[in-house]
Design a protein around this motif. Structure first.
Motif, PDB file in Angstrom:
ATOM      1  N   LYS A 131     -31.656  24.761 113.644  1.00  0.00           N
ATOM      2  CA  LYS A 131     -30.413  25.372 113.165  1.00  0.00           C
ATOM      3  C   LYS A 131     -30.016  24.792 111.812  1.00  0.00           C
ATOM      4  O   LYS A 131     -29.645  25.529 110.889  1.00  0.00           O
ATOM      5  CB  LYS A 131     -29.278  25.162 114.178  1.00  0.00           C
ATOM      6  N   SER A 132     -30.082  23.485 111.689  1.00  0.00           N
ATOM      7  CA  SER A 132     -29.691  22.824 110.437  1.00  0.00           C
ATOM      8  C   SER A 132     -30.604  23.236 109.291  1.00  0.00           C
ATOM      9  O   SER A 132     -30.132  23.523 108.176  1.00  0.00           O
ATOM     10  CB  SER A 132     -29.719  21.300 110.598  1.00  0.00           C
ATOM     11  N   ILE A 133     -31.906  23.261 109.553  1.00  0.00           N
ATOM     12  CA  ILE A 133     -32.857  23.636 108.507  1.00  0.00           C
ATOM     13  C   ILE A 133     -32.670  25.101 108.113  1.00  0.00           C
ATOM     14  O   ILE A 133     -32.655  25.445 106.927  1.00  0.00           O
ATOM     15  CB  ILE A 133     -34.308  23.365 108.958  1.00  0.00           C
ATOM     16  N   THR A 134     -32.494  25.960 109.102  1.00  0.00           N
ATOM     17  CA  THR A 134     -32.296  27.390 108.823  1.00  0.00           C
ATOM     18  C   THR A 134     -31.031  27.601 108.015  1.00  0.00           C
ATOM     19  O   THR A 134     -31.021  28.367 107.035  1.00  0.00           O
ATOM     20  CB  THR A 134     -32.253  28.191 110.138  1.00  0.00           C
ATOM     21  N   GLU A 135     -29.960  26.935 108.383  1.00  0.00           N
ATOM     22  CA  GLU A 135     -28.708  27.062 107.624  1.00  0.00           C
ATOM     23  C   GLU A 135     -28.896  26.568 106.189  1.00  0.00           C
ATOM     24  O   GLU A 135     -28.390  27.181 105.240  1.00  0.00           O
ATOM     25  CB  GLU A 135     -27.586  26.292 108.317  1.00  0.00           C
ATOM     26  N   ALA A 136     -29.631  25.484 106.016  1.00  0.00           N
ATOM     27  CA  ALA A 136     -29.885  24.965 104.667  1.00  0.00           C
ATOM     28  C   ALA A 136     -30.700  25.963 103.832  1.00  0.00           C
ATOM     29  O   ALA A 136     -30.433  26.149 102.643  1.00  0.00           O
ATOM     30  CB  ALA A 136     -30.616  23.618 104.749  1.00  0.00           C
ATOM     31  N   ILE A 137     -31.667  26.626 104.471  1.00  0.00           N
ATOM     32  CA  ILE A 137     -32.468  27.618 103.755  1.00  0.00           C
ATOM     33  C   ILE A 137     -31.601  28.819 103.356  1.00  0.00           C
ATOM     34  O   ILE A 137     -31.714  29.330 102.238  1.00  0.00           O
ATOM     35  CB  ILE A 137     -33.688  28.067 104.587  1.00  0.00           C
ATOM     36  N   VAL A 138     -30.722  29.246 104.252  1.00  0.00           N
ATOM     37  CA  VAL A 138     -29.818  30.356 103.914  1.00  0.00           C
ATOM     38  C   VAL A 138     -28.928  29.946 102.740  1.00  0.00           C
ATOM     39  O   VAL A 138     -28.764  30.706 101.774  1.00  0.00           O
ATOM     40  CB  VAL A 138     -28.970  30.786 105.138  1.00  0.00           C
ATOM     41  N   ASP A 139     -28.378  28.744 102.787  1.00  0.00           N
ATOM     42  CA  ASP A 139     -27.540  28.264 101.681  1.00  0.00           C
ATOM     43  C   ASP A 139     -28.333  28.193 100.377  1.00  0.00           C
ATOM     44  O   ASP A 139     -27.832  28.576  99.318  1.00  0.00           O
ATOM     45  CB  ASP A 139     -26.948  26.888 102.007  1.00  0.00           C
ATOM     46  N   LEU A 140     -29.567  27.708 100.452  1.00  0.00           N
ATOM     47  CA  LEU A 140     -30.435  27.630  99.272  1.00  0.00           C
ATOM     48  C   LEU A 140     -30.682  29.021  98.704  1.00  0.00           C
ATOM     49  O   LEU A 140     -30.545  29.249  97.497  1.00  0.00           O
ATOM     50  CB  LEU A 140     -31.773  26.972  99.649  1.00  0.00           C
ATOM     51  N   GLY A 141     -31.038  29.947  99.570  1.00  0.00           N
ATOM     52  CA  GLY A 141     -31.289  31.313  99.123  1.00  0.00           C
ATOM     53  C   GLY A 141     -30.069  31.933  98.470  1.00  0.00           C
ATOM     54  O   GLY A 141     -30.172  32.581  97.424  1.00  0.00           O
ATOM     55  N   LYS A 142     -28.911  31.742  99.072  1.00  0.00           N
ATOM     56  CA  LYS A 142     -27.669  32.281  98.505  1.00  0.00           C
ATOM     57  C   LYS A 142     -27.378  31.659  97.139  1.00  0.00           C
ATOM     58  O   LYS A 142     -26.965  32.345  96.210  1.00  0.00           O
ATOM     59  CB  LYS A 142     -26.489  32.026  99.444  1.00  0.00           C
ATOM     60  N   ALA A 143     -27.596  30.348  97.025  1.00  0.00           N
ATOM     61  CA  ALA A 143     -27.362  29.671  95.749  1.00  0.00           C
ATOM     62  C   ALA A 143     -28.294  30.209  94.664  1.00  0.00           C
ATOM     63  O   ALA A 143     -27.931  30.242  93.479  1.00  0.00           O
ATOM     64  CB  ALA A 143     -27.552  28.163  95.917  1.00  0.00           C
ATOM     65  N   MET A 144     -29.489  30.648  95.076  1.00  0.00           N
ATOM     66  CA  MET A 144     -30.453  31.199  94.118  1.00  0.00           C
ATOM     67  C   MET A 144     -30.263  32.713  93.936  1.00  0.00           C
ATOM     68  O   MET A 144     -31.047  33.355  93.258  1.00  0.00           O
ATOM     69  CB  MET A 144     -31.873  30.899  94.596  1.00  0.00           C
TER      70      MET A 144
END
Length: 193
Positions: A131-144
């Motif tokens: 969950k933590s890794i997936t949320e971080a990837i979503v945040d990364l994608g949104k930031a990009m």
């Protein structure tokens, strides 16, 4: 394998154009690119020729490259993907989270979509780490400023969590198993009516 890759690209583009010519709602087709096709062929010419031959507008094609493949030769990856994108074709990074991305390299690769690998999604119901890794990837994608898609979604719990964290899209057996051309055509006909 490069001949099979080219056949797959041509077949997908031809079918997508046929659906459009038949008056069905336009859909984007996504085609995986193998490492052999990317590094051992003139992939730019192949894509250009297939689009011209089939008459498919490039905006209806998405090329998928894997994270591991993209990181093999960053300079070539950036050059080739930039030129593919320059044709009007979308680019997605498939299986993100399963390879060995360098985040500093990731920022230079021209992408439209980041696809979270199913190995992270499959245990979202049980694993706080996933969950933590997936949320971080979503945040990364949104930031990009990328569209973020989760692969391999199969449960209500996965959908709820992905919705809560703002994941844009999901694919997997939760929605549908792989379908034949005839089944997809019938589905598109339903959407049209």
């Amino acid at each position: 394998i490069t001949k099979i890759d080219e056949w797959g690209l041509r077949t997908a583009c031809r079918q997508c154009k046929k659906w459009q010519d038949d008056g069905l709602p336009p859909v984007k087709v996504s085609v995986n690119m193998s490492q052999a096709q990317f590094y051992c062929t003139d992939v730019l010419t192949t894509i250009k020729n297939v689009l011209e031959e089939t008459g498919l507008d490039p905006k209806w094609l998405e090329i998928e490259v894997t994270e591991t493949m993209a990181m093999k030769d960053i300079e070539r990856t950036v050059n080739v993907l930039s030129r593919i994108r320059g044709m009007g074709v979308s680019i997605s990074m498939d299986d993100f989270g399963s390879g060995y991305s360098s985040l500093s390299s990731l920022k230079t690769i021209p992408l439209d979509i980041l696809k979270i690998d199913r190995s992270l999604v499959c245990d979202l119901d049980e694993s706080s780490t996933s969950k933590s890794i997936t949320e971080a990837i979503v945040d990364l994608g949104k930031a990009m400023k990328l569209i973020v898609l989760a692969e391999g979604v199969e449960t209500d719990g996965q959908i709820r969590f992905l919705t809560e964290i703002g994941c844009d899209l999901a694919q997997g057996y939760y929605y549908s198993k792989p379908r034949s051309v005839e089944e997809i055509t019938a589905f598109l006909m339903l959407l049209k009516s």
